[in-house]
Enzyme design. Structure first.
Site, PDB file in Angstrom:
ATOM      1  N   GLY A  44       0.933  -1.088  -0.142  1.00  0.00           N
ATOM      2  CA  GLY A  44       0.169  -0.013   0.027  1.00  0.00           C
ATOM      3  C   GLY A  44       0.883   1.417  -0.047  1.00  0.00           C
ATOM      4  N   GLU A  65       3.586  13.331  -6.548  1.00  0.00           N
ATOM      5  CA  GLU A  65       3.416  12.777  -8.076  1.00  0.00           C
ATOM      6  C   GLU A  65       3.827  11.194  -8.368  1.00  0.00           C
ATOM      7  OE1 GLU A  65       2.387  13.417 -12.219  1.00  0.00           O
ATOM      8  OE2 GLU A  65       2.482  15.049 -10.705  1.00  0.00           O
ATOM      9  N   GLU A  98       8.644  20.425  -3.171  1.00  0.00           N
ATOM     10  CA  GLU A  98       8.651  19.094  -3.049  1.00  0.00           C
ATOM     11  C   GLU A  98       9.750  18.543  -3.936  1.00  0.00           C
ATOM     12  OE1 GLU A  98       5.675  15.313  -3.128  1.00  0.00           O
ATOM     13  OE2 GLU A  98       5.758  16.791  -4.896  1.00  0.00           O
TER      14      GLU A  98
END
Length: 273
Positions: A44, A65, A98
């Site tokens: 996950g 992303e 980021e």
């Protein structure tokens, strides 16, 4: 700086998430993405992505992303996400910041990120350096890479050319020769020191007959290049002072605050506690 927002973590259908239109990163390692997709299939997504409600459909991706792309590859129906309210300027800043925190960011991508931040936040180099906690020379050295011709940029982007080599090429006066010399550097595996000598020759500097002068002429640009490399390492200005007679010298590392001094100690792996 982007202000802290209240957040809610929810599982959102991937089909309802639109990519970030301001994503500065255009190239993603397909092998690494596939490996992440396999990990997501088994375990996950550990870290939620960040999205904002979209006025068009569902949500717009702000940060995460790679996790988003890998989840799509893993054919996941949903993905954990933090939902926050951000305006357009904040979306751009977050996407860029980021990417700047990624370890595999190429020098060219980092330079492009600084340029976009300067435009988005309307900052000059000094202001951006203060905003990010870096020195102005550090920012300036990256931004100079944007002046390279396209073919040389490609070599830098793929990692075939190092940042130190690219910066040496910037000092070549005949810009029409940069691409050819960059390719020669890659093909022949030239060191920065070798490349510096070639650049000096192409710039019309004459070799000295005296052997001592020859050694000095080679050593001086070597020290200047070392200053650049050390400056990149420490994120601040570094000065190398050397004696041509004795060969002795000293290295000076600038710092701008106590916090900056401690940051440099961390880079050196020095713990004074």
């Amino acid at each position: 700086m982007v202000a802290e927002k209240k957040a809610t973590i929810v599982n959102i259908p991937i089909e309802k998430i639109r990519p970030n239109p301001y994503q500065p990163r255009k190239t993603f390692d397909e092998v690494a993405l596939q490996e992440l997709a396999e990990s997501i299939q088994k375990n996950g997504v550990f870290q939620p992505i960040i999205v904002r409600p979209s006025s068009v459909l569902g949500y717009e991706l702000i940060a995460g992303e790679r996790r988003f792309r890998a989840s799509k590859l893993a054919k996941q129906a949903t993905i954990p996400a933090i939902v926050r309210q951000f305006n357009e300027d904040e979306m751009v800043e977050i996407a860029i910041l980021e990417n700047l925190q990624r370890e595999d960011l190429s020098p060219l991508e980092e330079a492009q990120a600084y340029e976009k931040l300067m435009k988005q936040l309307q900052l000059n180099q000094t202001q951006l350096a203060e905003h990010l906690g870096k020195s102005r020379p550090y920012i300036a050295n990256y931004l100079r890479l944007l002046g390279l011709p396209q073919a040389t940029k490609k070599l830098l982007q793929t990692g075939e050319l190092s940042m130190a080599q690219a910066r040496t090429l910037l000092s070549l006066q005949d810009k029409d020769k940069v691409n050819a010399l960059a390719q020669k550097t890659v093909n022949e595996g030239l060191t920065v020191r070798n490349l510096t000598g070639l650049v000096e020759q192409l710039n019309g500097q004459k070799n000295k007959v005296n052997k001592r002068k020859k050694v000095r002429d080679i050593a001086e640009p070597y020290y200047r290049q070392s200053e650049q490399l050390l400056g990149e390492k420490f994120g601040t200005k570094v000065t190398v002072n050397s004696s041509k007679k004795s060969g002795k010298g000293k290295i000076e590392i600038d710092y701008f605050s106590v916090a900056d001094f401690n940051r440099i100690l961390d880079v050196l792996h020095i713990n004074l506690d």
